[in-house]
Design an enzyme around this catalytic site. Structure first.
Site, mmCIF file in Angstrom:
data_model
loop_
_atom_site.group_PDB
_atom_site.id
_atom_site.type_symbol
_atom_site.label_atom_id
_atom_site.label_comp_id
_atom_site.label_asym_id
_atom_site.label_seq_id
_atom_site.Cartn_x
_atom_site.Cartn_y
_atom_site.Cartn_z
ATOM 1 C CD GLU A 35 6.700 33.202 -6.620
ATOM 2 O OE1 GLU A 35 6.642 34.201 -7.294
ATOM 3 O OE2 GLU A 35 7.269 32.417 -6.690
ATOM 4 C CG ASP A 53 4.913 32.698 -12.948
ATOM 5 O OD1 ASP A 53 4.531 31.674 -13.445
ATOM 6 O OD2 ASP A 53 5.873 33.402 -12.804
#
EC number: 3.2.1.17
Length: 130
Positions: A35, A53
């Site tokens: 990520e 995000d």
């Protein structure tokens, strides 16, 4: 802050993620690697739903935090998204625990499904003493 691999592994263990909701430390480490490359300051904008995000786990502003600019945001972790970008990842971990408490669990993260599911994850924690 960009964490060194074993430093992050020890920190996540200390913050109670190892085995949380049945998710091993190696799974969390794999997730963080794919990520954010272990970077607490990572952000990625999603033009489709105008969400962003945030942080080491790339937690999304549509559901989990408030950044003041995401339409119809829920803020289920009850935090400003900026808290997810701090060097101290205590709040990011607390919010990740909230995410993984939902029925889909760690499958909520696409990167986990794409890169970590059904893989040998031992290299993520090898030699870290955890």
């Amino acid at each position: 802050k960009i964490y060194e691999r074993c430093e992050l592994a020890r920190t996540l263990k200390k913050l109670g993620l190892d085995g949380y909701k049945g998710v091993s430390l190696a799974n969390w480490m794999c997730l963080a690697k794919w990520e954010s490359s272990y970077n607490t300051r990572a952000t990625n904008y999603n033009p489709g739903d105008k969400s962003t995000d945030y942080g080491i786990f790339q937690i999304n502003s549509r559901y989990w935090c408030n950044d003041g600019k995401t339409p119809r945001a829920v803020n289920a972790c009850h935090i400003p998204c900026s808290d997810l970008l701090k060097d101290d990842i205590t709040q990011a971990v607390a919010c990740a625990k909230r995410v993984v408490s939902d029925p889909q669990g760690i499958r909520a993260w696409v990167a986990w499904r794409n890169h970590c599911q059904n893989q040998d994850l031992t290299p993520y924690i090898r030699g870290c003493g955890v």
